[in-house]
Design a protein around this motif. Structure first.
Motif, PDB file in Angstrom:
ATOM      1  N   ASP A 113       7.656   1.369  -5.008  1.00  0.00           N
ATOM      2  CA  ASP A 113       7.129   0.588  -3.884  1.00  0.00           C
ATOM      3  C   ASP A 113       5.792  -0.027  -4.274  1.00  0.00           C
ATOM      4  OD1 ASP A 113       9.158   1.413  -1.908  1.00  0.00           O
ATOM      5  OD2 ASP A 113       8.243   3.385  -2.148  1.00  0.00           O
ATOM      6  N   ASP A 114       5.451  -1.123  -3.598  1.00  0.00           N
ATOM      7  CA  ASP A 114       4.119  -1.673  -3.804  1.00  0.00           C
ATOM      8  C   ASP A 114       3.119  -0.819  -3.036  1.00  0.00           C
ATOM      9  OD1 ASP A 114       4.903  -2.472  -1.268  1.00  0.00           O
ATOM     10  OD2 ASP A 114       4.261  -4.536  -1.498  1.00  0.00           O
ATOM     11  N   MET A 115       1.870  -0.917  -3.428  1.00  0.00           N
ATOM     12  CA  MET A 115       0.841  -0.073  -2.815  1.00  0.00           C
ATOM     13  C   MET A 115      -0.511  -0.764  -2.879  1.00  0.00           C
ATOM     14  SD  MET A 115       0.484   2.766  -5.884  1.00  0.00           S
ATOM     15  CE  MET A 115       2.240   2.920  -6.049  1.00  0.00           C
ATOM     16  N   ALA A 170      -3.625   7.965  -7.272  1.00  0.00           N
ATOM     17  CA  ALA A 170      -2.724   9.065  -6.898  1.00  0.00           C
ATOM     18  C   ALA A 170      -1.354   8.891  -7.540  1.00  0.00           C
ATOM     19  CB  ALA A 170      -2.596   9.148  -5.382  1.00  0.00           C
ATOM     20  N   TYR A 171      -0.887   7.646  -7.637  1.00  0.00           N
ATOM     21  CA  TYR A 171       0.402   7.387  -8.288  1.00  0.00           C
ATOM     22  C   TYR A 171       0.339   7.766  -9.773  1.00  0.00           C
ATOM     23  CZ  TYR A 171       4.374   4.973 -10.297  1.00  0.00           C
ATOM     24  OH  TYR A 171       5.515   4.685 -10.999  1.00  0.00           O
ATOM     25  N   ILE A 172      -0.723   7.342 -10.451  1.00  0.00           N
ATOM     26  CA  ILE A 172      -0.892   7.656 -11.878  1.00  0.00           C
ATOM     27  C   ILE A 172      -1.028   9.169 -12.062  1.00  0.00           C
ATOM     28  CG2 ILE A 172      -2.391   7.369 -13.884  1.00  0.00           C
ATOM     29  CD1 ILE A 172      -0.847   4.804 -13.279  1.00  0.00           C
ATOM     30  N   GLU A 173      -1.799   9.809 -11.207  1.00  0.00           N
ATOM     31  CA  GLU A 173      -1.971  11.263 -11.273  1.00  0.00           C
ATOM     32  C   GLU A 173      -0.627  11.978 -11.136  1.00  0.00           C
ATOM     33  OE1 GLU A 173      -4.115  14.795  -8.707  1.00  0.00           O
ATOM     34  OE2 GLU A 173      -5.065  12.826  -8.755  1.00  0.00           O
ATOM     35  N   SER A 233      -0.872  -5.393  -1.252  1.00  0.00           N
ATOM     36  CA  SER A 233      -0.235  -4.414  -2.126  1.00  0.00           C
ATOM     37  C   SER A 233       0.393  -5.080  -3.338  1.00  0.00           C
ATOM     38  CB  SER A 233       0.851  -3.665  -1.348  1.00  0.00           C
ATOM     39  OG  SER A 233       0.295  -2.922  -0.294  1.00  0.00           O
ATOM     40  N   ARG A 234       0.465  -4.318  -4.385  1.00  0.00           N
ATOM     41  CA  ARG A 234       1.108  -4.712  -5.635  1.00  0.00           C
ATOM     42  C   ARG A 234       1.843  -3.483  -6.170  1.00  0.00           C
ATOM     43  NH1 ARG A 234       0.168  -9.237  -4.129  1.00  0.00           N
ATOM     44  NH2 ARG A 234      -1.315 -10.669  -5.022  1.00  0.00           N
ATOM     45  N   TYR A 235       2.649  -3.684  -7.180  1.00  0.00           N
ATOM     46  CA  TYR A 235       3.325  -2.573  -7.848  1.00  0.00           C
ATOM     47  C   TYR A 235       2.475  -2.071  -8.999  1.00  0.00           C
ATOM     48  CZ  TYR A 235       7.574  -3.751  -5.312  1.00  0.00           C
ATOM     49  OH  TYR A 235       8.494  -3.966  -4.317  1.00  0.00           O
ATOM     50  N   VAL A 236       2.872  -0.938  -9.544  1.00  0.00           N
ATOM     51  CA  VAL A 236       2.216  -0.380 -10.731  1.00  0.00           C
ATOM     52  C   VAL A 236       3.260  -0.232 -11.824  1.00  0.00           C
ATOM     53  CG1 VAL A 236       1.021   1.620 -11.701  1.00  0.00           C
ATOM     54  CG2 VAL A 236       0.541   0.906  -9.352  1.00  0.00           C
ATOM     55  N   ARG A 237       2.937  -0.724 -13.004  1.00  0.00           N
ATOM     56  CA  ARG A 237       3.733  -0.435 -14.190  1.00  0.00           C
ATOM     57  C   ARG A 237       2.777   0.255 -15.153  1.00  0.00           C
ATOM     58  NH1 ARG A 237       7.039  -4.697 -15.053  1.00  0.00           N
ATOM     59  NH2 ARG A 237       8.847  -3.475 -14.482  1.00  0.00           N
ATOM     60  N   ASP A 253      12.677  -3.661 -15.384  1.00  0.00           N
ATOM     61  CA  ASP A 253      13.133  -3.804 -14.007  1.00  0.00           C
ATOM     62  C   ASP A 253      12.400  -4.990 -13.384  1.00  0.00           C
ATOM     63  OD1 ASP A 253      13.554  -3.591 -11.225  1.00  0.00           O
ATOM     64  OD2 ASP A 253      13.523  -1.418 -11.267  1.00  0.00           O
ATOM     65  N   GLY A 254      13.133  -5.861 -12.723  1.00  0.00           N
ATOM     66  CA  GLY A 254      12.546  -7.059 -12.144  1.00  0.00           C
ATOM     67  C   GLY A 254      11.964  -6.887 -10.756  1.00  0.00           C
ATOM     68  N   ASN A 255      12.050  -5.696 -10.190  1.00  0.00           N
ATOM     69  CA  ASN A 255      11.529  -5.474  -8.841  1.00  0.00           C
ATOM     70  C   ASN A 255      10.003  -5.571  -8.800  1.00  0.00           C
ATOM     71  OD1 ASN A 255      11.949  -4.769  -6.033  1.00  0.00           O
ATOM     72  ND2 ASN A 255      11.073  -2.787  -6.536  1.00  0.00           N
ATOM     73  N   GLN A 256       9.348  -5.193  -9.876  1.00  0.00           N
ATOM     74  CA  GLN A 256       7.880  -5.180  -9.920  1.00  0.00           C
ATOM     75  C   GLN A 256       7.357  -6.552 -10.377  1.00  0.00           C
ATOM     76  OE1 GLN A 256       9.836  -2.840 -11.397  1.00  0.00           O
ATOM     77  NE2 GLN A 256       9.556  -1.241  -9.887  1.00  0.00           N
ATOM     78  N   ARG A 257       7.411  -7.511  -9.476  1.00  0.00           N
ATOM     79  CA  ARG A 257       6.992  -8.872  -9.807  1.00  0.00           C
ATOM     80  C   ARG A 257       5.472  -9.011  -9.885  1.00  0.00           C
ATOM     81  NH1 ARG A 257      11.014 -12.943  -8.782  1.00  0.00           N
ATOM     82  NH2 ARG A 257      12.984 -11.883  -8.504  1.00  0.00           N
ATOM     83  N   TRP A 258       4.745  -8.386  -8.953  1.00  0.00           N
ATOM     84  CA  TRP A 258       3.272  -8.375  -8.953  1.00  0.00           C
ATOM     85  C   TRP A 258       2.837  -6.990  -9.397  1.00  0.00           C
ATOM     86  CZ3 TRP A 258      -0.241 -12.010  -8.576  1.00  0.00           C
ATOM     87  CH2 TRP A 258      -0.024 -13.155  -7.804  1.00  0.00           C
ATOM     88  N   CYS A 259       2.000  -6.876 -10.399  1.00  0.00           N
ATOM     89  CA  CYS A 259       1.535  -5.561 -10.868  1.00  0.00           C
ATOM     90  C   CYS A 259       0.020  -5.529 -10.986  1.00  0.00           C
ATOM     91  CB  CYS A 259       2.151  -5.230 -12.230  1.00  0.00           C
ATOM     92  SG  CYS A 259       3.928  -4.956 -12.192  1.00  0.00           S
ATOM     93  N   TRP A 260      -0.555  -4.409 -10.542  1.00  0.00           N
ATOM     94  CA  TRP A 260      -1.989  -4.181 -10.645  1.00  0.00           C
ATOM     95  C   TRP A 260      -2.409  -3.948 -12.091  1.00  0.00           C
ATOM     96  CZ3 TRP A 260      -4.762  -5.407  -6.698  1.00  0.00           C
ATOM     97  CH2 TRP A 260      -4.388  -5.095  -5.392  1.00  0.00           C
TER      98      TRP A 260
END
Length: 118
Positions: free
Chosen positions: A23-25, A32-35, A110-114, A76-83
């Motif tokens: 999900d974007d955040m 917290a996601y990276i942790e 919000s954006r996604y994280v890769r 995966d193409g779902n993460q179009r915008w990434c921080w």
């Protein structure tokens, strides 16, 4: 494709999440996601981090791909915008948009994280 949810880019020697966050955040939730990735040892590693703008833009392709994005269809193409980890002193963080192949500052929303690791 390493077959474990990761992609190794041999040009940069970086390992990437194949899908990234589901999900974007907002940017404030990224640590917290990276942790969580590191605590759970995603793909067997505990040194995941948010990429720099230069690292993330290294995934941009010069031409639109068959997935309709400026990133290899192996991702995966779902993460179009990434921080990215690069922030502006006055607020906001750089993000990469694989839909148009551009880089932009984003202050809210919000954006996604890769995530990436060395």
């Amino acid at each position: 494709d390493n077959g474990d949810g990761t992609i190794t880019d041999h040009a940069t020697d970086l390992m990437w999440q194949k899908s990234g966050s589901p999900d974007d955040m907002p940017y404030k939730d990224v640590p917290a996601y990276i942790e969580k990735l590191n605590k759970e040892k995603f793909a067997g590693y505990s040194d995941w981090r948010l990429p720099t703008v230069d690292e993330l833009k290294s995934l941009l392709t010069p031409e639109l791909q068959k997935n309709g994005l400026f990133i290899s269809p192996i991702f995966d193409g779902n993460q179009r915008w990434c921080w990215t980890s690069d922030q502006r002193v006055s607020g906001g963080a750089w993000s990469v948009y694989f839909g148009y192949g551009n880089i932009d500052i984003w202050s809210n929303g919000s954006r996604y994280v890769r995530a990436v690791r060395p």
